[in-house]
Design a protein around this motif. Structure first.
Motif, mmCIF file in Angstrom:
data_model
loop_
_atom_site.group_PDB
_atom_site.id
_atom_site.type_symbol
_atom_site.label_atom_id
_atom_site.label_comp_id
_atom_site.label_asym_id
_atom_site.label_seq_id
_atom_site.Cartn_x
_atom_site.Cartn_y
_atom_site.Cartn_z
ATOM 1 N N PHE A 182 32.763 89.578 48.148
ATOM 2 C CA PHE A 182 33.654 88.653 47.474
ATOM 3 C C PHE A 182 32.964 87.963 46.304
ATOM 4 N N SER A 183 31.676 87.608 46.464
ATOM 5 C CA SER A 183 31.016 86.909 45.357
ATOM 6 C C SER A 183 30.824 87.834 44.159
ATOM 7 N N ALA A 184 30.608 89.138 44.439
ATOM 8 C CA ALA A 184 30.523 90.097 43.333
ATOM 9 C C ALA A 184 31.868 90.202 42.618
ATOM 10 N N LEU A 185 32.948 90.160 43.415
ATOM 11 C CA LEU A 185 34.288 90.197 42.836
ATOM 12 C C LEU A 185 34.527 88.989 41.939
ATOM 13 N N LEU A 186 34.093 87.816 42.410
ATOM 14 C CA LEU A 186 34.272 86.592 41.616
ATOM 15 C C LEU A 186 33.501 86.683 40.311
ATOM 16 N N ARG A 187 32.260 87.156 40.403
ATOM 17 C CA ARG A 187 31.447 87.265 39.187
ATOM 18 C C ARG A 187 32.111 88.174 38.171
ATOM 19 N N ARG A 188 32.720 89.260 38.690
ATOM 20 C CA ARG A 188 33.343 90.240 37.816
ATOM 21 C C ARG A 188 34.652 89.720 37.228
ATOM 22 N N GLN A 189 35.486 89.156 38.099
ATOM 23 C CA GLN A 189 36.859 88.849 37.699
ATOM 24 C C GLN A 189 37.062 87.429 37.204
ATOM 25 N N VAL A 190 36.368 86.476 37.811
ATOM 26 C CA VAL A 190 36.565 85.068 37.460
ATOM 27 C C VAL A 190 35.209 84.422 37.215
ATOM 28 N N PRO A 191 34.491 84.865 36.178
ATOM 29 C CA PRO A 191 33.118 84.379 36.014
ATOM 30 C C PRO A 191 33.025 82.858 35.920
ATOM 31 N N LEU A 213 32.672 86.445 54.235
ATOM 32 C CA LEU A 213 32.677 87.100 55.543
ATOM 33 C C LEU A 213 34.068 87.622 55.887
ATOM 34 N N GLU A 214 35.087 86.797 55.594
ATOM 35 C CA GLU A 214 36.450 87.233 55.887
ATOM 36 C C GLU A 214 36.833 88.423 55.007
ATOM 37 N N HIS A 215 36.436 88.352 53.747
ATOM 38 C CA HIS A 215 36.734 89.419 52.790
ATOM 39 C C HIS A 215 36.130 90.743 53.269
ATOM 40 N N TYR A 216 34.881 90.681 53.647
ATOM 41 C CA TYR A 216 34.206 91.891 54.122
ATOM 42 C C TYR A 216 34.925 92.451 55.342
ATOM 43 N N GLU A 217 35.263 91.555 56.270
ATOM 44 C CA GLU A 217 35.897 91.983 57.516
ATOM 45 C C GLU A 217 37.238 92.669 57.237
ATOM 46 N N LYS A 218 37.996 92.117 56.287
ATOM 47 C CA LYS A 218 39.304 92.694 55.998
ATOM 48 C C LYS A 218 39.164 94.025 55.266
ATOM 49 N N VAL A 219 38.251 94.078 54.307
ATOM 50 C CA VAL A 219 38.099 95.314 53.517
ATOM 51 C C VAL A 219 37.539 96.440 54.378
ATOM 52 N N GLU A 220 36.511 96.120 55.167
ATOM 53 C CA GLU A 220 35.840 97.164 55.938
ATOM 54 C C GLU A 220 36.478 97.403 57.301
ATOM 55 N N GLY A 221 37.323 96.490 57.738
ATOM 56 C CA GLY A 221 37.961 96.652 59.040
ATOM 57 C C GLY A 221 37.101 96.244 60.213
ATOM 58 N N ALA A 232 31.526 96.754 46.439
ATOM 59 C CA ALA A 232 32.957 96.827 46.740
ATOM 60 C C ALA A 232 33.434 95.812 47.782
ATOM 61 N N PRO A 233 32.769 95.651 48.941
ATOM 62 C CA PRO A 233 33.308 94.691 49.897
ATOM 63 C C PRO A 233 32.817 93.258 49.686
ATOM 64 N N LEU A 246 46.487 93.336 39.486
ATOM 65 C CA LEU A 246 45.609 93.528 40.627
ATOM 66 C C LEU A 246 44.177 93.602 40.134
ATOM 67 N N PRO A 247 43.271 92.851 40.743
ATOM 68 C CA PRO A 247 41.883 92.969 40.295
ATOM 69 C C PRO A 247 41.299 94.300 40.741
ATOM 70 N N GLY A 248 40.158 94.623 40.211
ATOM 71 C CA GLY A 248 39.492 95.830 40.657
ATOM 72 C C GLY A 248 39.851 97.010 39.779
ATOM 73 N N PRO A 249 39.563 98.178 40.257
ATOM 74 C CA PRO A 249 39.545 99.347 39.382
ATOM 75 C C PRO A 249 40.912 99.976 39.141
ATOM 76 N N LEU A 250 42.014 99.293 39.477
ATOM 77 C CA LEU A 250 43.328 99.892 39.251
ATOM 78 C C LEU A 250 43.871 99.592 37.875
ATOM 79 N N PRO A 251 44.550 100.460 37.164
ATOM 80 C CA PRO A 251 44.540 101.883 37.460
ATOM 81 C C PRO A 251 43.269 102.573 36.977
ATOM 82 N N ASP A 252 42.622 102.012 35.969
ATOM 83 C CA ASP A 252 41.326 102.587 35.602
ATOM 84 C C ASP A 252 40.425 101.472 35.084
ATOM 85 N N GLY A 253 39.404 101.165 35.825
ATOM 86 C CA GLY A 253 38.487 100.101 35.438
ATOM 87 C C GLY A 253 37.428 100.579 34.459
#
Lengths: 276, 236
Positions: free
Chosen positions: A28-37, A120-128, A25-26, A3-10
């Motif tokens: 997606f482009s920041a996530l890409l930069r971090r996980q799949v540069p 936009l979809e990522h933000y909507e799903k994460v933030e509700g 956190a919400p 799982l990407p992100g801080p699990l269990p300890d980033g």
């Protein structure tokens, strides 16, 4: 599979739950930069000679009317003086309430539209809840700004953003420059190599009381005028049945006019212009 | 150096499992029921903002019980995994099975390695062709796939028993909602008003994003026929 992100300890120092105040956190482009540069287009920043001139000449127009906004684009892609594609899609549904039109280098521009829609979809799903319309425009401006190193090498991307805010019940249009500047337009906007000609056409035909059908006609006329003057903007292709892509965003969300409807309006424009 | 008392691995695992189970059983249960159009999640949730059921990707939904901050973290991690995968490959390459395996690995790893296990139980549902895939992941990372219906949470066993009787393949959405509510009510042995239910699901007849959420008003009107019947029975 991890799982990407801080699990269990980033390694954030907040233990197993990661940094709860991570600003990106919400995003997606920041996530890409971090996980799949490697997958992230905006990080390329090598020196060297300017990239080859695979710039897509384009006209994108948007026009706000009483109940919503129309956005439309031609279908031609060029490489130098060669027409490289005749049925290019340059207007994309960003989410249910907004659309993005792209001009500039085709590859990075389509990539930007794809990441933006995912964002936009990522933000909507994460933030509700979805981002506000201004929030979406600001996010897009940041993405254009991140592209600046590529833009300096000739791979410029300039989007046009149009959306409807279901909370305020207003339609808004945002223009951008290559450096990430964001400018709201109240009535109409255009971008791309034929943008100037389209703007003149829109300026002459715009009225504040346009309805949906008249607004669609006005943008089709503007695209015609742009194609008439700009070799990198494609006019309607009657032989192959390729017409401009016209999308409407109003209280019912994003809808694209079907080819048949656009073909009829294009025919009306042609009939009105015969002999001119 | 202080002496640590010896605890056998069996005992340590058992203590952790008891701890996790106790935490989970304090919360309310959630059920998933397949119906003719997809899958419906129903859970008792007095909050209208802190959700237990969520959209993950086009055809994938997530439901959880237990400690909210923990499953919220897992939910967000799942959305990240799905979006990043769909971006890199193609949207149809994002599957519920891969996500469920990732959750199982994360929970299993935390259960064995960390001092405190996650106090959560998860469901991952995916619309796959004509059917529905349901994955059930426990606090210790054990994973199973379920057929037709499944309940998670403290009263899961009692609810599952009731659902086994009420479940019919090819039920309508309203029928699925009614039997899910009856199973919840029967297991908890108290009334649960429509306004306390969180109802969401996946509907294969929707566009790209299959996830939907039912408003309290829609839930109330879907439950109304069953309630009329119940009160008519009481009158007789």
């Amino acid at each position: 599979m991890r799982l990407p992100g801080p699990l269990p300890d980033g390694g954030s120092g907040f233990g197993a739950m990661g940094d709860p105040f991570d600003l990106s956190a919400p995003s997606f482009s920041a996530l890409l930069r971090r996980q799949v540069p490697d997958a992230f287009a905006g990080t390329f920043s090598g020196g060297g000679p300017a990239a080859p001139d695979h710039v897509e000449g384009t006209t994108i127009v948007a026009l706000a009317y009483g109940d919503g906004v129309v956005i439309a684009g031609d279908r031609r892609a060029t490489s130098g003086n060669v027409i490289s594609k005749r049925d290019m899609r340059k207007v994309f549904e960003a989410d249910r309430w907004s659309a993005v039109g792209i001009s500039g280098a085709a590859g990075p521009a389509m990539e930007m539209a794809k990441i933006f829609a995912t964002e936009l979809e990522h933000y909507e799903k994460v933030e509700g809840a979805p981002l506000s319309l201004e929030g979406k425009a600001n996010k897009l401006a940041q993405m254009v700004r991140v592209n600046l190193p590529l833009a300096m090498q000739g791979l410029v991307v300039v989007p046009l953003f149009a959306g409807y805010d279901p909370r305020d019940r207003v339609a808004r249009i945002y223009e951008f420059d290559a450096a990430g500047g964001r400018y709201e337009e109240r009535r109409f906007a255009s971008t791309g190599s034929g943008g100037r000609d389209a703007r003149g056409s829109l300026k002459a035909r715009y009225r504040p009381d346009l309805d949906r059908a008249a607004a669609a006609d006005t943008v089709i006329e503007a695209l015609w005028d742009a194609a008439d003057e700009d070799s990198a903007t494609g006019g309607p292709d009657l032989v192959r049945g390729i017409y401009p892509l016209v999308a409407v965003i109003d209280a019912d969300g994003y809808t694209e006019l079907d080819d048949q409807a656009v073909a009829e309006r294009v025919q009306a424009v042609i009939d009105g212009r015969r002999g001119r | 150096m202080p002496m640590m008392p010896y605890v056998s691995p069996e005992q340590a695992m058992k203590d952790k499992a008891d701890y996790a189970r106790k935490g989970i059983s304090r919360g309310k249960s959630v059920v998933a029921v397949a119906y003719d159009g997809g899958v419906l999640f129903v859970g008792e949730n007095p909050s209208t903002t802190l959700r237990k059921i969520s959209e993950i990707y086009d055809r994938i939904a997530f439901a959880a019980v237990g400690k909210y901050n923990e499953f919220e973290q897992l939910r967000v991690a799942g959305i990240r995994l799905a979006d990043a995968k769909g971006y890199q490959y193609a949207r149809e390459d994002v599957t519920g099975r891969a996500l469920a395996n990732a959750y199982a690995a994360a929970l299993g790893g935390a259960f064995t390695e960390s001092f405190k296990p996650f106090e959560v139980e998860l469901l991952v549902a995916e619309i796959a062709g004509d059917g529905v895939e349901l994955y059930h992941i426990l606090y210790d990372g054990s994973i199973g796939d379920e057929e037709g219906f499944v309940a998670i949470g403290g009263s899961a066993e009692a609810i599952n028993e009731r659902l086994k009787e009420a479940f019919r393949p090819g039920m309508s959405r309203d029928q699925a909602l009614q039997s899910a509510r009856q199973a919840l009510v029967g297991a908890e042995d108290r009334q649960i008003g429509a306004e306390r239910l969180e109802v969401a699901g996946l509907d294969r007849n929707r566009g790209r994003r299959k996830f939907f959420r039912m408003t309290p008003a829609a839930v109330a009107s879907a439950l109304a026929p069953a309630e009329d019947e119940a009160s008519a029975r009481a009158d007789r």
